[in-house]
Design a protein around this motif. Structure first.
Motif, PDB file in Angstrom:
ATOM      1  N   UNK A 117      29.316  63.845  36.052  1.00 11.22           N
ATOM      2  CA  UNK A 117      30.540  64.247  36.737  1.00 11.22           C
ATOM      3  C   UNK A 117      30.556  65.752  36.969  1.00 11.22           C
ATOM      4  N   UNK A 118      30.065  66.499  36.004  1.00  6.50           N
ATOM      5  CA  UNK A 118      30.092  67.958  36.109  1.00  6.50           C
ATOM      6  C   UNK A 118      29.331  68.443  37.337  1.00  6.50           C
ATOM      7  N   UNK A 119      28.217  67.789  37.656  1.00  5.59           N
ATOM      8  CA  UNK A 119      27.365  68.262  38.752  1.00  5.59           C
ATOM      9  C   UNK A 119      28.094  68.262  40.102  1.00  5.59           C
ATOM     10  N   UNK A 175      21.747  57.129  41.235  1.00  5.05           N
ATOM     11  CA  UNK A 175      21.960  56.951  42.673  1.00  5.05           C
ATOM     12  C   UNK A 175      23.421  57.181  43.051  1.00  5.05           C
ATOM     13  N   UNK A 176      24.339  56.602  42.280  1.00  2.30           N
ATOM     14  CA  UNK A 176      25.767  56.731  42.584  1.00  2.30           C
ATOM     15  C   UNK A 176      26.197  58.190  42.556  1.00  2.30           C
ATOM     16  N   UNK A 231      32.335  58.848  26.281  1.00  5.11           N
ATOM     17  CA  UNK A 231      32.123  59.222  27.678  1.00  5.11           C
ATOM     18  C   UNK A 231      31.156  60.355  27.896  1.00  5.11           C
ATOM     19  N   UNK A 232      30.451  60.787  26.834  1.00 10.41           N
ATOM     20  CA  UNK A 232      29.563  61.945  26.984  1.00 10.41           C
ATOM     21  C   UNK A 232      28.441  61.674  27.993  1.00 10.41           C
ATOM     22  N   UNK A 233      28.037  60.411  28.121  1.00  4.52           N
ATOM     23  CA  UNK A 233      26.956  60.074  29.055  1.00  4.52           C
ATOM     24  C   UNK A 233      27.332  60.437  30.483  1.00  4.52           C
ATOM     25  N   UNK A 234      28.630  60.283  30.822  1.00 10.06           N
ATOM     26  CA  UNK A 234      29.067  60.515  32.198  1.00 10.06           C
ATOM     27  C   UNK A 234      29.522  61.949  32.434  1.00 10.06           C
ATOM     28  N   UNK A 276      31.277  67.898  40.672  1.00  7.16           N
ATOM     29  CA  UNK A 276      32.575  68.561  40.559  1.00  7.16           C
ATOM     30  C   UNK A 276      32.449  70.073  40.698  1.00  7.16           C
ATOM     31  N   UNK A 277      31.474  70.674  40.002  1.00  7.22           N
ATOM     32  CA  UNK A 277      31.363  72.128  40.081  1.00  7.22           C
ATOM     33  C   UNK A 277      30.810  72.566  41.438  1.00  7.22           C
ATOM     34  N   UNK A 278      29.951  71.724  42.054  1.00 12.09           N
ATOM     35  CA  UNK A 278      29.460  72.049  43.390  1.00 12.09           C
ATOM     36  C   UNK A 278      30.603  72.044  44.408  1.00 12.09           C
ATOM     37  N   UNK A 279      31.481  71.042  44.300  1.00  5.72           N
ATOM     38  CA  UNK A 279      32.610  70.938  45.220  1.00  5.72           C
ATOM     39  C   UNK A 279      33.539  72.131  45.064  1.00  5.72           C
ATOM     40  N   UNK A 280      33.854  72.495  43.832  1.00 10.28           N
ATOM     41  CA  UNK A 280      34.755  73.615  43.581  1.00 10.28           C
ATOM     42  C   UNK A 280      34.168  74.920  44.119  1.00 10.28           C
ATOM     43  N   UNK A 281      32.912  75.184  43.803  1.00  7.13           N
ATOM     44  CA  UNK A 281      32.281  76.425  44.260  1.00  7.13           C
ATOM     45  C   UNK A 281      32.105  76.431  45.777  1.00  7.13           C
ATOM     46  N   UNK A 282      31.808  75.270  46.346  1.00  3.51           N
ATOM     47  CA  UNK A 282      31.667  75.180  47.787  1.00  3.51           C
ATOM     48  C   UNK A 282      32.960  75.509  48.508  1.00  3.51           C
ATOM     49  N   UNK A 283      34.067  74.995  47.992  1.00  2.91           N
ATOM     50  CA  UNK A 283      35.375  75.278  48.594  1.00  2.91           C
ATOM     51  C   UNK A 283      35.751  76.746  48.429  1.00  2.91           C
ATOM     52  N   UNK A 284      35.472  77.298  47.259  1.00  6.98           N
ATOM     53  CA  UNK A 284      35.751  78.719  47.025  1.00  6.98           C
ATOM     54  C   UNK A 284      34.940  79.588  47.979  1.00  6.98           C
ATOM     55  N   UNK A 285      33.670  79.220  48.169  1.00  3.20           N
ATOM     56  CA  UNK A 285      32.814  79.987  49.078  1.00  3.20           C
ATOM     57  C   UNK A 285      33.363  79.951  50.502  1.00  3.20           C
ATOM     58  N   UNK A 286      33.848  78.790  50.936  1.00  2.00           N
ATOM     59  CA  UNK A 286      34.412  78.687  52.270  1.00  2.00           C
ATOM     60  C   UNK A 286      35.638  79.583  52.430  1.00  2.00           C
ATOM     61  N   UNK A 287      36.463  79.637  51.368  1.00  2.40           N
ATOM     62  CA  UNK A 287      37.641  80.491  51.389  1.00  2.40           C
ATOM     63  C   UNK A 287      37.239  81.960  51.478  1.00  2.40           C
ATOM     64  N   UNK A 288      36.251  82.348  50.682  1.00  4.53           N
ATOM     65  CA  UNK A 288      35.790  83.744  50.670  1.00  4.53           C
ATOM     66  C   UNK A 288      35.203  84.153  52.019  1.00  4.53           C
ATOM     67  N   UNK A 289      34.520  83.202  52.648  1.00  6.62           N
ATOM     68  CA  UNK A 289      33.897  83.501  53.940  1.00  6.62           C
ATOM     69  C   UNK A 289      34.881  83.322  55.101  1.00  6.62           C
ATOM     70  N   UNK A 290      36.053  82.761  54.792  1.00  6.19           N
ATOM     71  CA  UNK A 290      37.054  82.553  55.816  1.00  6.19           C
ATOM     72  C   UNK A 290      36.702  81.487  56.820  1.00  6.19           C
ATOM     73  N   UNK A 291      35.897  80.504  56.369  1.00  3.83           N
ATOM     74  CA  UNK A 291      35.454  79.427  57.262  1.00  3.83           C
ATOM     75  C   UNK A 291      36.508  78.311  57.300  1.00  3.83           C
TER      76      UNK A 291
END
Length: 256
Positions: free
Chosen positions: A237-239, A84-85, A230-233, A241-256
């Motif tokens: 964390x990866x999920x 949930x968290x 820490x392997x359990x987390x 984190x990678x969505x945020x990074x790719x989302x920001x990159x996409x916004x930059x590419x689209x110039x939004x």
């Protein structure tokens, strides 16, 4: 194949799927190899369509991990709280990248709770638990609030129910179940007469592609595999984190 290896395969598959969502492979290769080409080079399109299947491996493994995790968890409440968290943490990055809500961690959480509800119902009366679990899957499909909806809840239940089945029997079930679960795509294909190469590819990738992920689970050897502090987390964390990074990159590419 250990549980660690399965999760690693799922992460690589998911990362590939999301990377090629931001940077389509055809466009990337054409920019690098054929920058002056006016039209899409045909063989690049073939490569794109073949590699689309890589991204379909992840989801079945994640669904399998819930069924397997529920069997072995020492504290279901803590397991559910963790899901949930991180589902909440991933919701904005998921929306940022894809433009809609209901990331798969919420689906996995609902699947875990459905398994717990099924066991609770079974303790009360024979068959009640299964009936309640299927009802949740139907409701989730109708409401369609999270990624995969009721289909994914049903898949988690199937993974749980068929744990001790022979591989041939499992394979036969999934060969029927997976294409049936994509009935909407099949209906669109025939009702709207979308008999094009592109639509046939979409149908195959979504109805047949996930069977690759199911096949990976057949090789699970019941062992946890490599562990580290820490392997359990790490996987959780990866999920986001990678969505945020790719989302920001996409916004930059689209110039939004």
């Amino acid at each position: 194949m250990s549980f660690f290896a399965l999760k690693l395969a799922a992460l690589v598959s998911m990362l590939w799927d999301h990377l090629t969502y931001v940077w389509p492979l055809t466009m990337t290769l054409q920019m690098v190899l054929f920058p002056n080409a006016a039209d899409t080079v045909p063989f690049l399109l073939v490569i794109q369509r073949c590699t689309d299947y890589i991204g379909r491996i992840a989801a079945p493994i994640f669904l399998f991990s819930i069924a397997n995790g529920y069997r072995h968890t020492r504290n279901c409440k803590r397991y559910a709280l963790r899901l949930f968290v991180f589902a909440c943490l991933a919701e904005y990055p998921y929306y940022l990248l894809f433009g809609f809500h209901g990331n798969i961690l919420f689906t996995l959480l609902l699947g875990l709770l459905t398994l717990r509800l099924m066991d609770w119902g079974s303790d009360k009366r024979a068959g009640l638990g299964e009936l309640m679990a299927v009802s949740v899957a139907i409701a989730a499909q109708a409401l369609n609030l999270t990624e995969g909806g009721g289909k994914y809840i049903l898949f988690i239940l199937v993974f749980y129910w068929t744990e001790n089945w022979p591989i041939r029997k499992k394979a036969l079930l999934w060969l029927v179940l997976m294409p049936l679960s994509r009935y909407r795509l099949v209906w669109m294909l025939f009702s709207e007469q979308l008999f094009t190469d592109r639509w046939f590819h979409v149908l195959c990738v979504n109805a047949v592609g996930p069977l690759l992920g199911v096949a990976f689970t057949f090789f699970y050897n019941g062992k946890k595999g490599r562990t580290f502090p820490g392997d359990k987390y790490l996987w959780y964390i990866f999920y986001p984190a990678h969505l945020l990074l790719l989302g920001l990159v996409q916004k930059v590419l689209l110039g939004v």
